[in-house]
Design a protein around this motif. Sequence first.
Motif, PDB file in Angstrom:
ATOM      1  N   PHE A  33       0.843  -1.229   0.048  1.00 45.11           N
ATOM      2  CA  PHE A  33      -0.016   0.141  -0.035  1.00 45.11           C
ATOM      3  C   PHE A  33       0.972   1.378  -0.122  1.00 45.11           C
ATOM      4  O   PHE A  33       0.670   2.324  -0.931  1.00 45.11           O
ATOM      5  N   ASN A  85       2.688   1.790  -3.565  1.00 47.65           N
ATOM      6  CA  ASN A  85       1.611   2.229  -4.369  1.00 47.65           C
ATOM      7  C   ASN A  85       1.249   3.743  -4.154  1.00 47.65           C
ATOM      8  O   ASN A  85       1.151   4.449  -5.139  1.00 47.65           O
ATOM      9  N   THR A 144      -2.494   1.603   4.512  1.00 50.19           N
ATOM     10  CA  THR A 144      -3.220   0.707   5.551  1.00 50.19           C
ATOM     11  C   THR A 144      -2.770  -0.694   5.341  1.00 50.19           C
ATOM     12  O   THR A 144      -2.546  -1.126   4.137  1.00 50.19           O
ATOM     13  N   TYR A 161      -3.716  -4.587   6.420  1.00 49.19           N
ATOM     14  CA  TYR A 161      -4.383  -5.646   6.897  1.00 49.19           C
ATOM     15  C   TYR A 161      -3.613  -6.861   7.254  1.00 49.19           C
ATOM     16  O   TYR A 161      -2.744  -7.184   6.405  1.00 49.19           O
ATOM     17  N   ALA A 188     -12.782  -9.580   5.603  1.00 46.38           N
ATOM     18  CA  ALA A 188     -13.548  -9.369   4.177  1.00 46.38           C
ATOM     19  C   ALA A 188     -12.757  -8.259   3.481  1.00 46.38           C
ATOM     20  O   ALA A 188     -12.343  -8.228   2.461  1.00 46.38           O
ATOM     21  N   TYR A 189     -12.549  -7.283   4.407  1.00 45.44           N
ATOM     22  CA  TYR A 189     -11.896  -5.792   3.610  1.00 45.44           C
ATOM     23  C   TYR A 189     -10.437  -6.274   3.159  1.00 45.44           C
ATOM     24  O   TYR A 189      -9.892  -5.785   2.058  1.00 45.44           O
ATOM     25  N   ALA A 235     -10.808  -7.808  -0.068  1.00 44.47           N
ATOM     26  CA  ALA A 235     -11.340  -6.807  -1.121  1.00 44.47           C
ATOM     27  C   ALA A 235     -10.046  -6.063  -1.427  1.00 44.47           C
ATOM     28  O   ALA A 235      -9.814  -5.501  -2.632  1.00 44.47           O
ATOM     29  N   TRP A 236      -9.247  -5.360  -0.487  1.00 45.85           N
ATOM     30  CA  TRP A 236      -7.999  -4.719  -0.471  1.00 45.85           C
ATOM     31  C   TRP A 236      -7.147  -5.400  -1.453  1.00 45.85           C
ATOM     32  O   TRP A 236      -6.565  -4.680  -2.594  1.00 45.85           O
ATOM     33  N   THR A 255      -8.522  -5.201  -4.896  1.00 43.96           N
ATOM     34  CA  THR A 255      -8.469  -3.757  -5.756  1.00 43.96           C
ATOM     35  C   THR A 255      -6.981  -3.296  -6.034  1.00 43.96           C
ATOM     36  O   THR A 255      -6.948  -2.599  -7.097  1.00 43.96           O
ATOM     37  N   ILE A 256      -6.223  -3.550  -5.346  1.00 42.80           N
ATOM     38  CA  ILE A 256      -4.655  -2.830  -5.624  1.00 42.80           C
ATOM     39  C   ILE A 256      -4.127  -3.773  -6.479  1.00 42.80           C
ATOM     40  O   ILE A 256      -3.329  -3.043  -7.308  1.00 42.80           O
ATOM     41  N   GLU A 303      -5.711  -2.279  -9.621  1.00 42.14           N
ATOM     42  CA  GLU A 303      -5.316  -1.024 -10.039  1.00 42.14           C
ATOM     43  C   GLU A 303      -3.829  -1.110 -10.569  1.00 42.14           C
ATOM     44  O   GLU A 303      -3.539  -0.266 -11.629  1.00 42.14           O
ATOM     45  N   SER A 342      -7.443   5.168  -4.077  1.00 46.49           N
ATOM     46  CA  SER A 342      -7.549   4.087  -5.103  1.00 46.49           C
ATOM     47  C   SER A 342      -6.837   2.903  -4.645  1.00 46.49           C
ATOM     48  O   SER A 342      -7.034   1.738  -5.259  1.00 46.49           O
ATOM     49  N   GLY A 343      -6.024   2.985  -3.487  1.00 44.12           N
ATOM     50  CA  GLY A 343      -5.283   1.697  -3.088  1.00 44.12           C
ATOM     51  C   GLY A 343      -6.165   0.814  -2.523  1.00 44.12           C
ATOM     52  O   GLY A 343      -6.142  -0.301  -2.343  1.00 44.12           O
ATOM     53  N   CYS A 344      -7.255   1.567  -2.041  1.00 44.81           N
ATOM     54  CA  CYS A 344      -8.444   0.439  -1.576  1.00 44.81           C
ATOM     55  C   CYS A 344      -9.746   0.596  -2.202  1.00 44.81           C
ATOM     56  O   CYS A 344     -10.524  -0.497  -2.241  1.00 44.81           O
ATOM     57  N   GLY A 387     -11.725   1.038  -5.650  1.00 50.30           N
ATOM     58  CA  GLY A 387     -11.622   0.635  -6.916  1.00 50.30           C
ATOM     59  C   GLY A 387     -12.995   0.578  -7.794  1.00 50.30           C
ATOM     60  O   GLY A 387     -13.898   1.424  -7.363  1.00 50.30           O
ATOM     61  N   ALA A 388     -13.038  -0.687  -8.361  1.00 46.99           N
ATOM     62  CA  ALA A 388     -14.319  -0.830  -9.218  1.00 46.99           C
ATOM     63  C   ALA A 388     -15.354  -1.011  -8.141  1.00 46.99           C
ATOM     64  O   ALA A 388     -15.310  -1.710  -7.254  1.00 46.99           O
ATOM     65  N   SER A 437     -17.113  -4.309  -4.988  1.00 51.09           N
ATOM     66  CA  SER A 437     -16.066  -4.781  -3.802  1.00 51.09           C
ATOM     67  C   SER A 437     -16.767  -4.500  -2.440  1.00 51.09           C
ATOM     68  O   SER A 437     -17.469  -3.685  -2.285  1.00 51.09           O
ATOM     69  N   ALA A 438     -16.345  -5.248  -1.568  1.00 44.98           N
ATOM     70  CA  ALA A 438     -16.525  -5.091  -0.044  1.00 44.98           C
ATOM     71  C   ALA A 438     -15.995  -3.632   0.495  1.00 44.98           C
ATOM     72  O   ALA A 438     -16.849  -3.054   1.256  1.00 44.98           O
ATOM     73  N   LEU A 439     -15.192  -3.077  -0.318  1.00 46.67           N
ATOM     74  CA  LEU A 439     -14.524  -1.679  -0.001  1.00 46.67           C
ATOM     75  C   LEU A 439     -15.386  -0.806  -1.038  1.00 46.67           C
ATOM     76  O   LEU A 439     -15.183  -1.091  -2.197  1.00 46.67           O
ATOM     77  N   VAL A 461     -11.626   1.762   9.468  1.00 48.72           N
ATOM     78  CA  VAL A 461     -10.579   2.220   9.129  1.00 48.72           C
ATOM     79  C   VAL A 461     -10.479   3.900   8.695  1.00 48.72           C
ATOM     80  O   VAL A 461      -9.876   4.602   8.870  1.00 48.72           O
ATOM     81  N   ILE A 512      -8.173   7.280   9.102  1.00 48.75           N
ATOM     82  CA  ILE A 512      -7.397   7.963   8.055  1.00 48.75           C
ATOM     83  C   ILE A 512      -8.117   9.533   8.032  1.00 48.75           C
ATOM     84  O   ILE A 512      -7.469  10.595   7.580  1.00 48.75           O
TER      85      ILE A 512
END
Lengths: 415, 83
Positions: free
Chosen positions: A322, A325, A352, A354, A400-401, A404-405, A408-409, A412, B22-24, B26-27, B30-32, B59, B63
């Motif tokens: 993270f 990035n 962040t 996890y 779960a997050y 998902a993270w 997503t990363i 991306e 956008s590190g968390c 995104g599309a 998602s759960a995020l 979180v 932040i």
Amino acid sequence: MIGRRTVLAGAAASAFAAPALAAAKPKVVVIGGGFAGVAAARELQRQGVAVTLVEPNPTYIACPFSNEVLVGLRELSAQSFGYDAVRRQGVAIKRASVTGVDPTAKRLTLSDGSKLNYDRAVLTPGIDINFTGLKGYDEAASEFLPHAWKAGPQTNLLRRQLEAMDDGGVVLISAPANPFRCPPGPYERASLIAWWLKTHKPRSKLIILDAKDAFSKQRLFQNGWTALYPGMVEWVGLSSGGKVIEVDAKARTLITDFGKHTGAVVNVIPPQRAGKIAQAAGAADRTEWCPIDPVSFESKLLTNIHIVGDACIAGGMPKSAFSANAQAKACATAVAALLRGQPAPPVKLINTCYSLMSPTYGISVAGVYAPANGLLTDVPNAGGTSPLDAPAAVRASEAAYAQAWFKTITAETFG
Amino acid sequence: MIVILAAVAALTAPPPGATACSGCHGAPGSALPSLRGKSEADILAAMTAFRTGARPATVMDRIAKGFSEDETRAIAAWLGSRK
């Protein structure tokens, strides 16, 4: 009228053509195709900069979630990512490694012998395992006692050893002193191995021998071990004799100042340093990591070379995907500004991380960072860890997050 | 002309902290939660509520506290202007 316009246009063209050709479009070369390098290259391209990414491997194997691979929750193939989408976006990709950096000529030498000029370069070499940093632990020893700290064959080797272990065996993890890649990683690993042992080899034990007296998310991890894996996980800190000073690979033995520990499976997470090209280029200081300006990410040792990700000294920021990035995108913005002749804009960064203590028990640490006293420094009154007293539902949400993270990363970065 | 180009680039350059989101996020799916299609006002309201604690979070409360009102406003404007 028409004639005059043509003349003017012609004059403008001739006046601008020479400098435009001489300066061409400023060119940035990004060295290394991990979380930092790819994010930097794509953000630079997005901001209108011509960019070439130099990376020797056709696929990248991601470290985050590789602890899940160790215990059979996922396969290494789910950690592997290619560069097709990066190429499609308009980033030129050169399949080679960089063997030399000439900061004066602003020129790189590549493994195929070719040269590559740059106006600015972004160096993202990640970590190298320091095979001279721990007595008895060289590359050959890592074939017996895997580090599994770079995801790939080492990950599967450690997994096979765990699977082959008899019930009742002792798993040893040696955790290094700071700084190192993924500060909560050794403790997440211990947690997930304990989760797996509890089901598959319940008479077994896991001992972490640590070169530190404190670690990331410490109270959360220790509370979780007591709650989830009572009597199974033991942590031995520095002041209790946890620092491993020598490894006897053939005997699967770790030697501390206080005694010897022999394990059925031994995972040595060794000392680390900035990737080889950073050392070769002269971008690393005596700590073997790379000092940077916290606003522009430019090397404090080499001009026109910026360094982001695990290799850089990022102050309060941990060496995480993270962070890499986030730094890379901020660095790209700085590089784009500098190429326009403007100063690098102010910087604010987020991290962040996890960690999974079981597939349904997640914890996190977050931070916000800004430059202060030449380093990236924690913004006060922000960040911190998950609450110590959170109910199971919150731990399940954070698990779960975490999943998902990662989706997503990696989407991306590589998607 | 160079001055104008620089000004345009400066206007569209992401404000401090904005590209980290956008590190968390995104599309969609998602759960995020995805930030795509969220308006500047939505993002500003959410960030403000996270910062004050009015909106519970795992979180984002940690932040949001790291950003001033002006910084949050700039991030919301930039994110809200993206398609």
